[in-house]
Scaffold this active site. Structure first.
Site, mmCIF file in Angstrom:
data_model
loop_
_atom_site.group_PDB
_atom_site.id
_atom_site.type_symbol
_atom_site.label_atom_id
_atom_site.label_comp_id
_atom_site.label_asym_id
_atom_site.label_seq_id
_atom_site.Cartn_x
_atom_site.Cartn_y
_atom_site.Cartn_z
ATOM 1 N N TYR A 440 38.079 -27.932 -32.949
ATOM 2 C CA TYR A 440 37.493 -27.180 -34.128
ATOM 3 C C TYR A 440 37.729 -25.716 -33.587
ATOM 4 O O TYR A 440 38.280 -24.984 -32.891
ATOM 5 C CB TYR A 440 36.551 -27.643 -34.297
ATOM 6 N N GLU A 441 37.350 -24.761 -34.979
ATOM 7 C CA GLU A 441 37.782 -23.686 -35.607
ATOM 8 C C GLU A 441 38.769 -22.793 -35.348
ATOM 9 O O GLU A 441 40.228 -21.814 -34.148
ATOM 10 C CB GLU A 441 37.074 -22.739 -34.146
#
Lengths: 619, 277
Positions: A440-441
């Site tokens: 993620y991110e």
């Protein structure tokens, strides 16, 4: 022994390496002192040990529950979350005007290391809230700030970032959530978001979403994206909280961070979902990039936290677990059993974990420190220099923090042997929880593209030039210590390898072989990470060696025998000896591979692109 | 002040907490070369957990009745951080007796200094832990009470005060004792972390703590003759420190046996080898 993060090493980074106490000479931090930083860090550790960590395994086992449209966070999280918010930990480094404490970012980051090691699934909730609150602080109107922001910084209300959709993950420009202008200046939001961390839960009364959407008629792709504040419960003109047509349709069942609610959210199913524009129309991506550095550093800190806890747990286990005879009496059945830390193979694994964790710690806190230096800079030139360091370091911090953090967790399991694989021991959870950090991110592949596509080309390559200028100036100092000369030599060669690959990429990007840098962006990022970590460890060895020599002198330990005895007896001497050992191990075992890694990239092997899909396997 | 009294429904109490800084209970302790002391370089220090209970009790009494809480401690400047932590929890002010002459004191030497500091502060109640997690002498509270001529209520697990008296509960074998004494009085705290749940210092609390008054005192400031304290005056000498014996490895009963077989083997081992049954 405390098993979350090595407080002594954190303080080494803060005060002996970065000298963060000197930040107090700037007006922004003149209210503070090293003594106060120490108190903050000590209290963070205490809260992490006594409240957050005890809820970690319980949260993993119970997970989040989705019942009748309501999401319940693990029961054990409620008390810990309350303590966290009541202590003011959500807004450590934010200005007092918004309810924060205004501490240096690097001190907040040090506190975060304890929290992330203790219970990442829990820390996701305030972490997301903080990101959303910061966005509101920077881009919201005073009216919206008054209604929503203060309650977010205090943790009374939660917050999220809603980017991902079923058809728009890494390709965020493909999103379909729509925003239609209302007559009163608000927008009607309609669309579906998935994988929304903290999207719905019962830790807070209300949740404020930051939603990426396309305004009707806006351009396609990333240039037509805007950001909207969309509360789950909106405050109406009478000050009452009313439903805002935000519905959770389910939660994901995941490999790790079970205690963090990962939600699918439907906005405006009944045409009654109000959103408020943040900043200007179609400037959503620019706003996201502006918030991205801190968010990505946050994820890097996740990897460090897991690595740190995994290393310390494995170390303690290795000191206690008796198994096997000492290597020199291997065939003697009557030999006493020894703790596994006495076995060379286990030693090597522990040194890998120690040196990697310490290198990541130094790198991530260095990035945080550069954010502070950017904030307090006294000239535009100085501000730009540190901003450049931050921009360059962030994709490396995020990617290396998560990937190497995962490797350290994996090695911890290896140290435990079969016991590491079973859930009775905590290390398998660290590994499962850690995996998401590379995803993620912005996946780590995206980080690598950010590094080669944006960061290397920014200001015509000035970022890396400035970084190299800094390291080379410092190297002159390190070189003066003859005991470190050999390590400095290996480092310099590795740095040169990195420079060669960087030039190779620059040339290739101007030819029709521009695919090659894209193909090898991730190995390049990894090489870059090795060099950065090698540098911060060499820097640490330089400091530690000076301190160790002082201790030898103070104790009149002139010969090798006396020095050997001293490092057994004197805790400080043992610590500094261990610091030098970390640098030696990492530079000898990891940095020596830089030449091979560089060659692998510069051999210009295009076979991964040339192989036909059927060549992967005949289906 | 009168308003305060009416609101709180009792008399305000001024409390002094005697706080000792001890090595962190999680620290790995090593005995120094002299065999009588511990290696203190690079050691982490905390508030003695039992004294932390006393801070918590003092703050609860203050919240209930009004009044003030002053922290009294002794030792080198590193003790300041512990006092500030108590101030961050909510105490109002601190006194640190930092005098080289105190070095090597036994409990009585320390108690003399503390009693003198208390006398100057003139509180209604003195609170401290019943013991400290370092040397576990358990004498500080009793000695200070004796030197002041005040009553000493020992090992409280519940404490209250109406401003004229202090009451405690003390667990005893099979029950509890409720006891009280007129003020001024000393009460020492027993119990455990689970009994008291001392509060955490919040970040705003830490920020406020840095501005609260903290006085450094020498023995002479308190009217104590330095020759009455310190190693020279100590009547108790620590002669040796010893680590607990290393634990032998555990033994696992043969996994190939069935349950009954394992039970038989366990009974045999406990009877014949460990000789405990």
């Amino acid at each position: 022994m405390k098993l979350l993060a090595d407080e002594r090493d954190i303080k080494f980074v803060l005060y002996e390496q970065l000298h963060v106490e000197e930040l107090c000479k700037y007006p922004a931090y003149s209210d503070f002192s090293q003594e106060l930083f120490d108190m903050v860090i000590d209290q963070a550790e205490k809260l992490a040990e006594k409240e957050l960590y005890p809820a970690n395994k319980l949260g993993d086992q119970q997970g989040c529950r989705f019942e009748d449209g309501v999401v319940r966070a693990p029961e054990a999280f409620h008390k810990a979350y309350r303590h966290y918010c009541e202590g003011g930990w959500l807004a450590i480094a934010d200005p007092p005007e918004v309810g924060g404490q205004g501490l240096p970012f690097v001190v907040a980051n040090a506190a975060l290391e304890f929290f992330s090691a203790a219970n990442w699934a829990l820390i996701m909730y305030p972490g997301l809230t903080h990101g959303a609150a910061r966005l509101l602080q920077k881009y919201g109107t005073p009216r919206l700030q008054n209604i929503y922001m203060y309650k977010m910084f205090s943790g009374e209300w939660g917050g999220t970032m809603c980017l991902t959709e079923p058809g728009a993950g890494s390709d965020v420009g493909n999103l379909t959530t729509r925003a239609v202008r209302n007559a009163d200046g608000t927008y009607a939001i309609q669309g579906q978001k998935i994988f929304i961390s903290s999207g719905m839960h019962d830790l807070t009364e209300n949740i404020v979403h930051m939603v990426l959407a396309r305004i009707e008629g806006a351009p396609r792709g990333t240039r037509g994206i805007s950001i909207f504040l969309v509360p789950r419960l909106r405050v109406d003109e009478n000050g009452n909280l009313v439903e805002n047509d935000v519905v959770c349709s389910g939660i994901e069942h995941k490999m790790g961070i079970h205690g963090s609610a990962t939600c699918s959210l439907n906005f405006g199913e009944n045409g009654n979902c109000v959103g408020y524009l943040m900043g200007q129309e179609n400037k959503g991506m620019r706003i996201m990039f502006d918030m991205m550095n801190e968010a990505r550093l946050f994820v890097g800190m996740q990897g460090l936290g897991h690595a740190s806890a995994a290393y310390l747990h494995a170390l303690q286990y290795a000191k206690e677990r008796l198994q096997g005879a000492p290597v020199e009496r291997m065939k003697d059945a009557a030999a006493p059993r020894v703790p596994i830390i006495d076995h060379p193979d286990v030693r090597r694994m522990l040194m890998f974990m120690k040196s990697s964790t310490e290198a990541m710690r130094a790198m991530l806190h260095l990035a945080a420190y550069c954010i502070d230096r950017e904030r307090v800079a006294e000239s535009e030139e100085e501000r730009e220099l540190f901003q450049g360091h931050v921009d360059l370091l962030i994709p490396i911090c995020k990617s290396v923090g998560s990937d190497l953090g995962f490797r350290v967790c994996e090695t911890a399991i290896q140290v435990y042997g079969g016991y590491g694989f079973i859930s009775e021991y905590p290390v398998e959870q660290f590994l499962r929880d850690c995996k998401i950090a590379s995803l993620y991110e912005g996946t780590n592949g995206i980080q690598a593209l950010d590094l080669i596509g944006r960061k290397l080309t920014m200001k015509r390559g000035q970022l890396i030039k400035n970084a190299l200028k800094t390291t080379r100036e410092m190297l002159i100092k390190f070189r003066k210590n003859f005991r470190l000369n050999e390590l400095a030599q290996i480092y310099e060669e590795a740095e040169e390898n990195l420079v060669q690959v960087t030039k190779f990429f620059a040339l290739k990007s101007m030819t029709d072989e521009f695919h090659v840098p894209v193909l090898y962006a991730k190995p390049y990022l990894d090489l870059f990470g090795d060099v950065v970590m090698g540098f911060v460890l060499l820097w640490q060895a330089h400091i530690a060696d000076r301190r160790l020599q002082e201790i030898y002198r103070d104790h009149n330990a002139k010969d090798e025998k006396a020095q050997k005895r001293l490092i057994q007896e004197n805790r400080s001497a043992a610590f500094y000896f261990g610091k030098i050992a970390s640098a030696q191990f990492f530079i000898n075992q990891v940095l020596t591979q830089a030449a091979g890694k560089a060659r692998g990239i510069m051999n210009n092997d295009k076979s991964p692109l040339e192989v036909p899909v059927d060549g992967f396997v005949l289906g | 002040m009168l308003e305060d009294l009416l609101k709180k429904g009792g008399l305000a109490v001024n409390i002094a907490v005697l706080l000792k800084q001890t090595p962190d209970t999680e620290s790995v302790i090593r005995i120094a070369g002299d065999g009588k002391s511990i290696v203190t370089d690079d050691l982490k220090w905390i508030i003695n957990p039992y004294d932390e209970f006393a801070v918590e009790v003092a703050l609860r009494l203050k919240e209930k009745h009004g009044g003030s809480v002053v922290i009294v401690s002794w030792g080198p400047q590193r003790v300041v951080e512990s006092i500030r932590t108590a101030l961050a929890m909510g105490a109002d002010s601190g006194v640190l007796i930092d005098d080289e002459a105190l070095e090597g004191s036994d409990s009585l030497g320390v108690a003399k200094a503390l009693a003198a500091a208390v006398q100057e502060l003139n509180p209604d109640i003195v609170l401290c832990g019943s013991r400290a997690v370092d040397y576990d002498e358990g004498q500080r509270g009793a000695m200070v009470a004796e030197l002041l001529g005040w009553p000493h209520l020992a090992l409280g697990v519940a404490v209250d005060s109406d401003g004229s008296k202090v009451q405690i509960d003390r667990p005893i074998e099979g029950g509890k004792v409720a006891a009280e004494a007129d003020l001024p009085a000393v009460a020492t705290l027993g119990g455990s972390h689970a009994v008291w749940n001392p509060r955490y210092a919040s970040l705003p609390g830490i920020m406020k703590a840095k501005k609260k008054p903290l006085a450094n005192k020498k023995l002479a400031d308190l009217g104590v003759d330095p020759s009455e304290c310190g190693a020279g005056a100590a009547k108790i000498r620590v002669t040796a420190l010893e680590m607990p014996p290393e634990r032998a490895a555990g033994r696992i009963i043969n996994g190939d046996l069935d349950t009954a077989g394992k039970a038989r083997e366990l009974v045999r081992a406990l009877h014949e080898e460990a000789k405990v049954i």
